[in-house]
Design an enzyme around this catalytic site. Structure first.
Site, PDB file in Angstrom:
ATOM      1  N   ASP A  44      -4.634  -3.783  -6.184  1.00  0.00           N
ATOM      2  CA  ASP A  44      -5.182  -4.062  -4.860  1.00  0.00           C
ATOM      3  C   ASP A  44      -4.527  -5.325  -4.322  1.00  0.00           C
ATOM      4  OD1 ASP A  44      -6.738  -4.811  -2.648  1.00  0.00           O
ATOM      5  OD2 ASP A  44      -8.555  -3.966  -3.508  1.00  0.00           O
ATOM      6  N   ASP A  98      -0.256   0.426  -5.238  1.00  0.00           N
ATOM      7  CA  ASP A  98      -1.335   1.096  -4.509  1.00  0.00           C
ATOM      8  C   ASP A  98      -2.614   0.920  -5.320  1.00  0.00           C
ATOM      9  OD1 ASP A  98      -1.387   3.227  -2.029  1.00  0.00           O
ATOM     10  OD2 ASP A  98      -3.088   3.446  -3.402  1.00  0.00           O
ATOM     11  N   CYS A 142       0.884  -1.179   0.000  1.00  0.00           N
ATOM     12  CA  CYS A 142       0.000   0.000   0.000  1.00  0.00           C
ATOM     13  C   CYS A 142       0.918   1.224   0.000  1.00  0.00           C
ATOM     14  CB  CYS A 142      -0.917  -0.006   1.218  1.00  0.00           C
ATOM     15  SG  CYS A 142      -2.075  -1.388   1.264  1.00  0.00           S
ATOM     16  N   CYS A 165      -0.298   3.859  11.329  1.00  0.00           N
ATOM     17  CA  CYS A 165      -0.019   5.105  12.054  1.00  0.00           C
ATOM     18  C   CYS A 165      -1.133   5.337  13.065  1.00  0.00           C
ATOM     19  CB  CYS A 165       0.116   6.292  11.102  1.00  0.00           C
ATOM     20  SG  CYS A 165      -1.315   6.599  10.061  1.00  0.00           S
ATOM     21  N   PRO A 217       1.613   7.627  -0.501  1.00  0.00           N
ATOM     22  CA  PRO A 217       2.119   8.387  -1.653  1.00  0.00           C
ATOM     23  C   PRO A 217       3.575   8.130  -2.006  1.00  0.00           C
ATOM     24  CG  PRO A 217       2.138   9.769   0.305  1.00  0.00           C
ATOM     25  CD  PRO A 217       1.566   8.438   0.733  1.00  0.00           C
ATOM     26  N   GLY A 218       4.237   7.162  -1.343  1.00  0.00           N
ATOM     27  CA  GLY A 218       5.573   6.780  -1.788  1.00  0.00           C
ATOM     28  C   GLY A 218       6.702   7.072  -0.828  1.00  0.00           C
ATOM     29  N   GLY A 219       6.407   7.567   0.371  1.00  0.00           N
ATOM     30  CA  GLY A 219       7.474   7.909   1.311  1.00  0.00           C
ATOM     31  C   GLY A 219       8.293   6.708   1.742  1.00  0.00           C
ATOM     32  N   LYS A 220       7.626   5.652   2.202  1.00  0.00           N
ATOM     33  CA  LYS A 220       8.372   4.471   2.657  1.00  0.00           C
ATOM     34  C   LYS A 220       9.003   3.750   1.478  1.00  0.00           C
ATOM     35  CE  LYS A 220       5.541   3.857   6.801  1.00  0.00           C
ATOM     36  NZ  LYS A 220       4.593   4.971   6.508  1.00  0.00           N
TER      37      LYS A 220
END
Length: 458
Positions: free
Chosen positions: A326, A301, A277, A396, A280-283
């Protein structure tokens, strides 16, 4: 205009309205959140870019007003409920937002009453009309006459839980959820206060040396992640490293969540990683930076627009694949990956510092459908990893149902083993939550990230 700057003493109803740019910008954020379900952390920067006449001091004041009013909404409404003759829900939403904005200045910022009241009445006359300005003027003068936040909290009364909810700007159900997650009341108030405080900006050095980023930004090295830099002020968007993508804004807790996957012990091959998932791509950006040479990263995603954000975050990275997919109906074959990160959709109760309005949008009824989705996604993640491979489950949120409750469902399977998280982070004290990991804003200065590590045994 900054707090305390006087506008003269003519009654506001007898002169033309004069609009204060910072307060108008703060109101526009409140209106966007109320009328269009906007996110303040996206809308406010856009408005500030569109209004270059606001100097740095005005922009800081607008930010304080907008975020502070949104955080304190429950307490502000409790104050206003006793001063307005009809239910707040029956007020013109614009009038209610203006009342909240004025009340926040009076009881939390202690702006002199003539400045807070007059400027809010001016805004009301310009935005709603002269008819509503009398109501706003009368109500705000009553607020001012009864003192600051501490005096108002004493006057509002209630039981201990109610007072704590008002004092820390959290709905009562979220107070209860944090109490359960913390295992009692001992740390509850400092945890909620930290969850309510404006956070520092955290940067991640992805494809550059951290010390170089420290020097460029004027920040200091983060205490937990070897890639983290913490800023005490300034606009990170002005940094060349952030603009070029070799560094980015990312909470230090999120960095540790990505590193959990990279540090997990693994037997056998280690050539294919999945961020299931990823938007927006940070990890995914951090995983791309820390993966050993030869490891191929797939980032997926379900939402095409979020997958597009991932593509932008991974631009220039070799051996990466970005999919709009998915994880519950995966296009890849079962057992395709050696490591899988599932940063599951959740209530976000551990990141309320960055999303001030979310605490008032979320309800207890949101939890059950999210738990159902999380269980399904975790099953998909376990199907995607090979026997002997690992899945890092991350949220989170500290809410027990969408953390331990979800992992316990998977752990009950006879082909899954739970691996302890804390030994992988010996430099981070106080991270243990049983076998799992939990970061806290009052202990670690991060979002309240939950982390679990699962291995497929066969």
């Amino acid at each position: 205009m900054s707090p305390g700057r006087s506008r003269g003493r003519r009654h506001p109803a007898t002169r033309p309205p004069r609009l204060d740019g910072a307060r108008l910008t703060a109101y526009d954020v409140l209106d966007g959140v109320t009328s269009r379900a906007a996110y303040a952390n996206l809308l406010l920067p856009k408005l500030l870019r569109e209004r270059p006449e606001l100097d740095e001091r005005d922009a800081a004041f607008a930010t304080q007003l907008a975020y502070g009013t949104l955080r304190a909404q429950g307490t502000l409404d409790a104050v206003l409920t006793g001063l307005v003759s009809r239910p707040l829900a029956e007020l013109d939403p614009r009038v209610l937002d203006l009342l909240r904005l004025g009340t926040y200045q009076l009881i939390d910022l202690r702006v002199p009453s003539h400045a807070a009241v007059d400027t809010t009445v001016d805004l009301t006359r310009a935005i709603v009309g002269p008819g509503a300005s009398g109501l706003v003027n009368a109500v705000l003068r009553k607020v001012a006459a009864s003192g600051d936040r501490e005096q108002w909290l004493a006057a509002l009364g209630g039981d201990d839980a109610h007072r704590l909810a008002l004092a820390t700007n959290h709905p009562l159900w979220i107070v209860d959820a944090w109490r359960v997650a913390l295992g009692g009341d001992a740390e509850l108030e400092p945890a909620l206060l930290a969850d309510d405080a404006a956070p520092e900006v955290h940067l991640v050095a992805r494809r550059m040396d951290r010390e170089q980023l420290v020097g460029e930004s004027g920040g200091e090295a983060g205490p937990w992640s070897p890639h983290a830099v913490r800023l005490h002020g300034g606009d990170p968007g002005r940094l060349a490293s952030v603009r070029s993508g070799v560094a980015a804004v990312q909470d230090e807790g999120s960095q540790l969540a990505g590193l959990l996957l990279a540090r997990a012990p693994l037997d056998g091959r280690d050539g294919a990683w999945l961020d299931m998932c990823a938007g927006p791509g940070g990890k995914a950006g951090l995983l791309a930076a820390v993966r050993p040479e030869g490891v191929r990263l797939t980032a997926a995603d379900r939402a095409p627009h979020r997958a597009e954000l991932v593509r932008k975050a991974l631009a220039g990275e070799a051996d990466v694949e970005v999919l709009a997919a998915d994880g519950r109906e995966a296009p890849w074959a079962p057992g395709s990956f050696d490591r899988v990160l599932l940063d599951a959709p959740c209530t976000g109760l551990g990141a309320l510092r960055r999303r001030p309005e979310v605490r008032w949008r979320r309800t207890p009824e949101d939890v059950a459908p999210l738990v159902e989705l999380q269980v399904e996604l975790l099953a998909g993640a376990l199907a995607s990893v090979r026997p002997g491979g690992v899945v890092a489950y991350v949220t989170c949120s500290p809410h027990t149902e969408e953390t331990i409750g979800v992992v316990d469902v998977a752990a009950a399977r006879d082909d899954v083993e739970v691996l302890p998280v804390a030994p992988l982070f010996p430099e981070v004290p106080g991270i243990e939550r049983g076998k799992y990991g939990q970061l806290w804003p009052h202990r670690h200065g991060t979002d309240a990230m939950f982390m679990a590590l699962l291995r497929r045994t066969r």
